[in-house]
Enzyme design. Structure first.
Site, PDB file in Angstrom:
ATOM      1  N   GLU A  35       0.870  -1.172   0.000  1.00  0.00           N
ATOM      2  CA  GLU A  35       0.000   0.000   0.000  1.00  0.00           C
ATOM      3  C   GLU A  35       0.912   1.229   0.000  1.00  0.00           C
ATOM      4  O   GLU A  35       1.822   1.314   0.832  1.00  0.00           O
ATOM      5  CB  GLU A  35      -0.882  -0.015   1.255  1.00  0.00           C
ATOM      6  CG  GLU A  35      -1.942   1.049   1.181  1.00  0.00           C
ATOM      7  CD  GLU A  35      -2.862   1.086   2.392  1.00  0.00           C
ATOM      8  OE1 GLU A  35      -2.852   0.149   3.210  1.00  0.00           O
ATOM      9  OE2 GLU A  35      -3.590   2.087   2.500  1.00  0.00           O
ATOM     10  N   ARG A 278       5.150 -13.402   9.338  1.00  0.00           N
ATOM     11  CA  ARG A 278       5.764 -12.093   9.223  1.00  0.00           C
ATOM     12  C   ARG A 278       7.182 -12.113   9.752  1.00  0.00           C
ATOM     13  O   ARG A 278       7.492 -12.886  10.637  1.00  0.00           O
ATOM     14  CB  ARG A 278       5.076 -11.151  10.210  1.00  0.00           C
ATOM     15  CG  ARG A 278       4.076 -10.364   9.791  1.00  0.00           C
ATOM     16  CD  ARG A 278       3.415  -9.458  10.748  1.00  0.00           C
ATOM     17  NE  ARG A 278       2.357  -8.950   9.910  1.00  0.00           N
ATOM     18  CZ  ARG A 278       2.449  -7.835   9.195  1.00  0.00           C
ATOM     19  NH1 ARG A 278       3.483  -7.046   9.296  1.00  0.00           N
ATOM     20  NH2 ARG A 278       1.477  -7.482   8.406  1.00  0.00           N
ATOM     21  N   LYS A 288       4.062   0.696   9.675  1.00  0.00           N
ATOM     22  CA  LYS A 288       4.248   1.950   8.950  1.00  0.00           C
ATOM     23  C   LYS A 288       3.685   3.131   9.724  1.00  0.00           C
ATOM     24  O   LYS A 288       4.224   4.227   9.671  1.00  0.00           O
ATOM     25  CB  LYS A 288       3.580   1.857   7.570  1.00  0.00           C
ATOM     26  CG  LYS A 288       4.465   1.162   6.545  1.00  0.00           C
ATOM     27  CD  LYS A 288       3.858   1.205   5.167  1.00  0.00           C
ATOM     28  CE  LYS A 288       2.848   0.110   4.975  1.00  0.00           C
ATOM     29  NZ  LYS A 288       2.495  -0.147   3.575  1.00  0.00           N
TER      30      LYS A 288
HETATM   31  P1  ATP Z   1       2.616  -2.495   8.072  1.00  0.00           P
HETATM   32  O1  ATP Z   1       1.695  -3.276   8.946  1.00  0.00           O
HETATM   33  O2  ATP Z   1       4.055  -2.588   8.459  1.00  0.00           O
HETATM   34  O3  ATP Z   1       2.196  -1.103   7.862  1.00  0.00           O
HETATM   35  P2  ATP Z   1       1.350  -3.654   5.853  1.00  0.00           P
HETATM   36  O4  ATP Z   1       1.161  -5.103   5.960  1.00  0.00           O
HETATM   37  O5  ATP Z   1       0.181  -2.811   6.100  1.00  0.00           O
HETATM   38  O6  ATP Z   1       2.594  -3.237   6.706  1.00  0.00           O
HETATM   39  P3  ATP Z   1       1.457  -3.529   3.011  1.00  0.00           P
HETATM   40  O7  ATP Z   1       1.959  -2.403   2.221  1.00  0.00           O
HETATM   41  O8  ATP Z   1       0.025  -3.846   2.993  1.00  0.00           O
HETATM   42  O9  ATP Z   1       1.959  -3.241   4.486  1.00  0.00           O
HETATM   43  O10 ATP Z   1       2.304  -4.826   2.718  1.00  0.00           O
HETATM   44  C1  ATP Z   1       2.729  -5.259   1.442  1.00  0.00           C
HETATM   45  C2  ATP Z   1       3.138  -6.690   1.501  1.00  0.00           C
HETATM   46  O11 ATP Z   1       4.213  -6.867   2.406  1.00  0.00           O
HETATM   47  C3  ATP Z   1       2.015  -7.574   1.990  1.00  0.00           C
HETATM   48  O12 ATP Z   1       1.959  -8.729   1.180  1.00  0.00           O
HETATM   49  C4  ATP Z   1       2.387  -7.896   3.395  1.00  0.00           C
HETATM   50  O13 ATP Z   1       1.870  -9.118   3.794  1.00  0.00           O
HETATM   51  C5  ATP Z   1       3.913  -7.882   3.334  1.00  0.00           C
HETATM   52  N1  ATP Z   1       4.487  -7.571   4.643  1.00  0.00           N
HETATM   53  C6  ATP Z   1       4.274  -6.468   5.376  1.00  0.00           C
HETATM   54  N2  ATP Z   1       4.935  -6.536   6.552  1.00  0.00           N
HETATM   55  C7  ATP Z   1       5.597  -7.719   6.553  1.00  0.00           C
HETATM   56  C8  ATP Z   1       6.468  -8.388   7.489  1.00  0.00           C
HETATM   57  N3  ATP Z   1       6.775  -7.847   8.655  1.00  0.00           N
HETATM   58  N4  ATP Z   1       6.976  -9.598   7.148  1.00  0.00           N
HETATM   59  C9  ATP Z   1       6.668 -10.140   5.956  1.00  0.00           C
HETATM   60  N5  ATP Z   1       5.861  -9.575   5.042  1.00  0.00           N
HETATM   61  C10 ATP Z   1       5.318  -8.377   5.328  1.00  0.00           C
HETATM   62 MG    MG Z   2      -1.617  -3.494   4.685  1.00  0.00          MG
END
Ligand code: ATP
Ligand code: MG
Length: 571
Positions: A35, A278, A288
């Site tokens: 995102e 994760r 984020k």
């Molecule tokens: P955050 O919670 O850190 O803001 P998010 O999951 O909302 O992260 P996205 O931009 O939606 O962030 O994530 C993009 C991709 O990265 C998704 O497929 C998500 O599952 C993966 N991802 C995000 N954080 C992790 C992590 N800590 N370990 C592995 N994959 C991750």
């Molecule tokens: Mg997300």
């Protein structure tokens, strides 16, 4: 099967099976769906390695899809930097794309299609508009052990639902007044199946589409549509989505009924979702939202502050893509949540830099040494650029009557086992000669100001002509040709292993007040021209990188990547 063996992990086996059973239509297609509401961090890097890595392994494609279905907080600055960071990690998206750029998609480009699909569901009696408040809706949904309570709107006719939905789209209602829900099963033990919300009203402009929409699709509805319409075969995400998988499949089934699945080489492509743990790291935060808070409240210098766990922060710190990848591989792809030690990442960085980094000399806390019996001009010392890599060659460094050494390398009266510089004790000046201090001057506080001594002219090159042993060797910078430099010494951003242990409100109190120390010193002449981003091992001191932005010719700025040694050993 060993799930932590990254070369044969369960995701790879799952993809292999799909290929063998002909479900991919001859091409594995994955996607990385960030995102654009922040910069990507090391957790995303792991997903990048999985999503792009699997596509690479199977000779397929990985799409970069900006999951911009949530209008608030998204921006092009984020989008551009996500691209930059993925490229830096060593990957390039490929495939058709939904615009001019191959392999690149904006989920928001599918809003028209998603809306049409929602109307189709309404017409088929598979979705309805509901005006319960969020609290009522949650209470109706209930708990897994007991069936939920149906919404009073559950049996509204498709005609009326269509009318309301169109009015929602037309902006007739306020946020939260109505939503669109799938009609599935209010008694399902999986609460995600209890008539989940598909669309909600949000009167917020979208960063690309402006005011075009005031209703936005929910992730659970949008994601399978995006995957299906892009022809994605294998959709990998983090573990918390495992319980959403039946809903993902439900949406794919509806798309199948509507004849919307992509057909590749005669095979109808049904995207499948699988989940992995994760990446979590101790002594930092990764969400984020919290990283943004650190930036906006000025606790760090920006998203790319070298203390941040962001990809751009790690780049600025001097970490390498290879070391980050090695770290992610060592952590492994598993289905079990765990926490990783940042020391493992630092170990991976050190391992790589030890092999590749150019050796140089730098003095971070300088004190002057005067060689009283030095006569004449400076002479050149020749030292290898990297003793582990002969092809890196050698360099010449001037050495003369006055030099800088690190304050910690001198004691007027040596303690036991202090083999560095001390009055009356011989020490080797790296690559140059043997030197013996004879006296030092001090200021009123007793701080050493200048050291005097003599060199053994027969020891040029570093060894005594008569074969006598000199235990200590220290590094130095020639005072006349040395270049003043700034050094930024970084430590962990948090002193607490889990900064979120009191919840996300209390994490700031665990920030390390000493996470950045800036000092001034001197570097050997060649370092005056260090290129931004160039990495070095400063002998006996640590690994450093010339700062991407602040380092200038003649006025270099170096960020400490990692210290030289650590007791950490990976399991
Ligand atoms: P955050 O919670 O850190 O803001 P998010 O999951 O909302 O992260 P996205 O931009 O939606 O962030 O994530 C993009 C991709 O990265 C998704 O497929 C998500 O599952 C993966 N991802 C995000 N954080 C992790 C992590 N800590 N370990 C592995 N994959 C991750
Ligand atoms: Mg997300």
């Amino acid at each position: 099967m060993n799930e932590s063996d990254t070369s044969r992990h369960f995701l790879r086996q799952w993809i292999e099976k799909g290929v063998a059973e002909g479900r991919t239509g001859g091409k594995v297609v994955t996607r990385f769906p960030p995102e654009p509401n922040g910069y990507i961090h090391i957790g995303h890097a792991k997903a990048v390695f999985v999503d792009f890595g699997m596509a690479e392994l199977f000779g397929g494609e990985c799409h970069l899809r900006l999951d911009d279905t949530n209008p608030a907080k998204e921006s092009d600055e984020y989008a551009e930097n996500i691209k930059k960071d993925i490229r830096w990690l060593g990957f390039q998206w490929s495939g058709e794309g939904d615009g001019a750029e191959a392999g690149f998609y904006n989920a928001s480009n599918m809003f028209d299609k998603m809306y049409e699909i929602a109307e189709n569901l309404i017409k088929a009696g598979q979705a309805y508009c509901c005006n319960l408040t969020q609290e009522e809706w949650k209470a109706h949904r209930g708990v897994p052990e007991k069936p939920g309570i149906p919404s009073p709107s559950r049996d509204t006719t498709p005609e009326r639902n269509l009318e309301i939905f169109r009015d929602m789209k037309a902006g007739k209602y306020a946020d939260g007044e109505w939503c669109l829900r799938a009609k599935i099963d209010m008694a399902s033990p999986n609460i995600h199946f209890r008539d989940p919300v598909l669309y909600r009203i949000r009167h917020v402009p979208h960063y690309h589409l402006g005011d075009k929409w005031c209703i936005y699709p929910m992730y659970d509805f949008a994601h399978p549509i995006e995957d299906a319409l892009e022809g994605v075969t294998n959709s990998m995400c983090t573990l918390e989505f495992e319980v959403h998988r039946p809903l993902y499949d439900w949406v794919v089934d509806r798309l199948d009924e509507m004849g919307l699945l992509v057909v590749r080489n005669g095979v109808k492509i049904r995207p499948e979702q699988r989940e992995f743990a994760r990446l979590n790291i101790t002594y930092t935060v990764m969400s984020k939202r919290l990283l943004l808070q650190l930036v906006t409240e000025g606790h760090v210098a920006g998203w790319d502050d070298p203390r941040m766990p962001t990809v751009c922060g790690m780049r600025r710190r001097g970490y390498t893509p290879g070391a980050i990848r090695e770290f992610c591989e060592r952590v492994g792809v598993t289905k079990v949540e765990s926490e990783s030690d940042p020391a493992l990442l630092e170990w991976c960085v050190r391992e790589e830099l030890n092999k590749t980094a150019t050796r140089r000399m730098a003095v971070l806390d300088p004190v002057k040494v005067v060689i009283d019996n030095w006569a004449g001009e400076a002479k050149d010392v020749e030292l290898p650029n990297n003793p582990l890599d002969e092809s890196a060659g050698t360099r010449k460094i001037p050495f003369g009557r006055e030099i800088w050494i690190d304050r910690a390398d001198f004691m007027e009266v040596p303690e036991k086992k202090f083999f560095r510089m001390a009055v009356g004790q011989e020490v080797r000046l790296r690559g140059a000669c043997i030197f013996k201090a004879t006296s030092c001057t001090k200021d009123a506080q007793g701080k050493v100001v200048e050291i005097h001594g003599t060199w053994d002219e027969a020891s040029w090159g570093g060894n005594a002509a008569d074969g006598r042993k000199v235990k200590g060797t220290i590094h130095w910078v020639d005072a006349e040709s040395g270049v003043p430099a700034t050094f930024r010494l970084y430590e962990r951003l948090f002193t607490e292993k889990n900064p979120l242990k009191d919840g996300s409100d209390g994490f700031l109190k665990y920030m390390n007040p000493d996470s950045l120390k800036t000092v001034s010193g001197y570097v050997e002449p060649l370092l005056g021209e260090a290129k931004p981003g160039e990495r070095f091992q400063f002998e006996r001191t640590g690994y450093f990188v010339a700062d991407e932005y602040d380092s200038k010719p003649g006025a270099p700025v170096f960020n400490r990547t990692v210290t030289l040694k650590d007791s950490y050993k990976p399991a």
